[in-house]
Design a protein around this motif. Sequence first.
Motif, PDB file in Angstrom:
ATOM      1  N   ILE A   1      22.474   3.819  -4.179  1.00 40.10           N
ATOM      2  CA  ILE A   1      20.947   3.120  -4.238  1.00 40.10           C
ATOM      3  C   ILE A   1      20.321   3.495  -2.855  1.00 40.10           C
ATOM      4  N   ARG A   2      19.245   4.284  -3.055  1.00 39.27           N
ATOM      5  CA  ARG A   2      18.379   4.300  -1.796  1.00 39.27           C
ATOM      6  C   ARG A   2      17.616   3.281  -1.619  1.00 39.27           C
ATOM      7  N   THR A   3      17.008   2.839  -0.583  1.00 39.21           N
ATOM      8  CA  THR A   3      16.144   1.650  -0.176  1.00 39.21           C
ATOM      9  C   THR A   3      15.178   2.170   0.665  1.00 39.21           C
ATOM     10  N   VAL A   4      13.889   1.795   0.488  1.00 41.11           N
ATOM     11  CA  VAL A   4      13.097   2.321   1.238  1.00 41.11           C
ATOM     12  C   VAL A   4      11.828   1.011   1.426  1.00 41.11           C
ATOM     13  N   GLY A   5      10.879   0.917   2.374  1.00 37.76           N
ATOM     14  CA  GLY A   5      10.009   0.123   2.484  1.00 37.76           C
ATOM     15  C   GLY A   5       8.688   0.883   2.281  1.00 37.76           C
ATOM     16  N   LEU A   6       7.710   0.096   1.993  1.00 40.23           N
ATOM     17  CA  LEU A   6       6.265   0.659   1.792  1.00 40.23           C
ATOM     18  C   LEU A   6       5.351  -0.298   2.472  1.00 40.23           C
ATOM     19  N   ALA A   7       4.550   0.055   3.425  1.00 41.19           N
ATOM     20  CA  ALA A   7       3.832  -0.807   4.201  1.00 41.19           C
ATOM     21  C   ALA A   7       2.288  -0.510   4.323  1.00 41.19           C
ATOM     22  N   PRO A   8       1.421  -1.091   2.981  1.00 36.73           N
ATOM     23  CA  PRO A   8       0.137  -0.831   2.943  1.00 36.73           C
ATOM     24  C   PRO A   8      -0.579  -1.324   4.033  1.00 36.73           C
ATOM     25  N   GLY A   9      -1.487  -0.666   4.426  1.00 28.77           N
ATOM     26  CA  GLY A   9      -2.888  -1.333   5.162  1.00 28.77           C
ATOM     27  C   GLY A   9      -3.714  -1.845   4.157  1.00 28.77           C
ATOM     28  N   PHE A  10      -4.971  -1.864   4.546  1.00 25.79           N
ATOM     29  CA  PHE A  10      -6.066  -2.628   3.769  1.00 25.79           C
ATOM     30  C   PHE A  10      -6.205  -1.796   2.498  1.00 25.79           C
ATOM     31  N   ILE A  11      -5.943  -2.616   1.248  1.00 31.33           N
ATOM     32  CA  ILE A  11      -5.900  -2.087   0.138  1.00 31.33           C
ATOM     33  C   ILE A  11      -7.090  -2.548  -0.663  1.00 31.33           C
ATOM     34  N   ASP A  12      -7.682  -1.763  -1.673  1.00 33.65           N
ATOM     35  CA  ASP A  12      -8.890  -2.671  -2.064  1.00 33.65           C
ATOM     36  C   ASP A  12      -8.579  -3.173  -3.536  1.00 33.65           C
ATOM     37  N   THR A  13      -8.298  -4.605  -3.331  1.00 35.74           N
ATOM     38  CA  THR A  13      -7.947  -5.304  -4.406  1.00 35.74           C
ATOM     39  C   THR A  13      -8.752  -6.710  -4.372  1.00 35.74           C
ATOM     40  N   ALA A  14      -8.626  -7.329  -5.586  1.00 32.16           N
ATOM     41  CA  ALA A  14      -9.504  -8.221  -5.935  1.00 32.16           C
ATOM     42  C   ALA A  14      -9.341  -9.389  -4.871  1.00 32.16           C
ATOM     43  N   GLY A  15      -8.229  -9.726  -4.327  1.00 33.32           N
ATOM     44  CA  GLY A  15      -7.917 -10.612  -3.311  1.00 33.32           C
ATOM     45  C   GLY A  15      -8.748 -10.082  -1.991  1.00 33.32           C
ATOM     46  N   ASN A  16      -8.637  -8.710  -1.623  1.00 35.96           N
ATOM     47  CA  ASN A  16      -9.588  -8.550  -0.300  1.00 35.96           C
ATOM     48  C   ASN A  16     -11.142  -8.595  -0.603  1.00 35.96           C
ATOM     49  N   ASN A  17     -11.333  -8.336  -2.019  1.00 39.47           N
ATOM     50  CA  ASN A  17     -12.585  -8.326  -2.230  1.00 39.47           C
ATOM     51  C   ASN A  17     -13.393  -9.767  -2.049  1.00 39.47           C
TER      52      ASN A  17
ATOM     53  N   TYR B   1       7.663   3.257   5.235  1.00 39.12           N
ATOM     54  CA  TYR B   1       6.538   4.027   5.438  1.00 39.12           C
ATOM     55  C   TYR B   1       5.287   3.374   5.539  1.00 39.12           C
ATOM     56  N   LEU B   2       4.514   3.848   6.453  1.00 42.91           N
ATOM     57  CA  LEU B   2       3.060   2.872   6.762  1.00 42.91           C
ATOM     58  C   LEU B   2       2.058   3.804   5.992  1.00 42.91           C
ATOM     59  N   LEU B   3       1.113   3.032   5.134  1.00 44.34           N
ATOM     60  CA  LEU B   3       0.101   3.680   4.430  1.00 44.34           C
ATOM     61  C   LEU B   3      -1.083   3.083   4.956  1.00 44.34           C
ATOM     62  N   ASP B   4      -1.715   3.559   5.946  1.00 49.31           N
ATOM     63  CA  ASP B   4      -2.883   2.663   6.274  1.00 49.31           C
ATOM     64  C   ASP B   4      -4.102   3.447   6.935  1.00 49.31           C
ATOM     65  N   GLY B   5      -4.216   4.692   6.317  1.00 53.18           N
ATOM     66  CA  GLY B   5      -5.744   5.545   6.673  1.00 53.18           C
ATOM     67  C   GLY B   5      -5.819   5.765   8.095  1.00 53.18           C
ATOM     68  N   GLY B   6      -4.566   5.528   8.823  1.00 59.26           N
ATOM     69  CA  GLY B   6      -4.634   5.700  10.372  1.00 59.26           C
ATOM     70  C   GLY B   6      -4.960   4.747  11.253  1.00 59.26           C
ATOM     71  N   ARG B   7      -5.408   3.557  10.607  1.00 60.33           N
ATOM     72  CA  ARG B   7      -5.898   2.621  11.359  1.00 60.33           C
ATOM     73  C   ARG B   7      -4.826   2.174  12.859  1.00 60.33           C
TER      74      ARG B   7
END
Length: 262
Positions: free
Chosen positions: A183-199, A250-256
């Motif tokens: 099994i491979r295990t990876v993490g994904l670390a989003p930055g600010f995502i356009d969701t109802a919660g953030n709205n 993996y960071l996914l944050d638009g370069g912030r």
Amino acid sequence: MAFEISLRDQVVLITGVSSGIGAGVAAMFAKAGATVSGCARANKESKSIHQFIQCVKDEGANVLYTETDVTNPNDLEHLVERTIAHFGRLDILISNAGVNIFEGVTNCSEERWEYNLDLNLTSHWRLSKLCKPYLEKSENGCIIIMTSNHAFSSIPGCFPYNVTKTALTGLVRAMAIELSPGIRTVGLAPGFIDTAGNNEWFNSFPDPEAERQRTINLHPVKKIGTVEEVGAFCIFLSSKWASFASGTTYLLDGGRSAIMQD
Ligand SMILES: NC(=O)c1ccc[n+]([C@@H]2O[C@H](COP(=O)([O-])OP(=O)(O)OC[C@H]3O[C@@H](n4cnc5c(N)ncnc54)[C@H](OP(=O)(O)O)[C@@H]3O)[C@@H](O)[C@H]2O)c1
């Protein structure tokens, strides 16, 4: 021929499909042809779950929903057993369900600390262990843990959320070492995502549009992320094309986070 990732014949288990990132990731996996088993606490008759089910069906993919509180070990056992009973296999786990508990170091009560650690950290470990025997049988066994850019840097008051997300990077490393090579295990670390919660968060400001624009401007790419982009990243990470990816978050944050704050 165009480059294409197909997850046809693969079964993915996704937690937290009733809203936000989980719902978006589920829709993208359905587009990639995967069979989707989803869970959340929401009632199966609720609007959000009807939407989840319809959205997967619209792509012609198989779908199952199980009401689950991921902090309850019995619920987790039932979720995995039900998924296997329905589909006979499991190839990918997207352990996504989590909440923002922003209390601050001094103010946070023991109860809120325990609740957040249970949901944002322990539940991922428990569910991964329950999925392990089935993921090992897959030729493409993969676990993706949804962490956050708060795993790498944070802002005042985001405790204990940021602690749970930082700890998940350690869980990712431990599982990548101990559950491999099956099994491979990876993490994904989003930055600010356009969701109802953030709205909702934008709407808490006197001028929501101005606050949204201010947030966009913090990102070198001059946008915030979408749930579809998070889903597409998960699809790549769980595909055979990512077979050399394991143990990293993996960071996914638009370069912030690349901007020096001075
Ligand atoms: N949105 C962002 O900008 C962002 C950025 C970085 C990281 N993240 C991470 O991404 C993940 C999803 O966040 P989101 O923004 O999509 O949040 P969200 O819209 O609030 O969705 C959270 C999901 O988790 C489920 N959930 C919460 N508690 C649960 C429990 N005890 N048992 C089972 N399911 C539970 C919720 O469903 P029910 O309420 O129906 O149970 C919901 O489906 C979280 O781990 C979050 O930390 C989000």
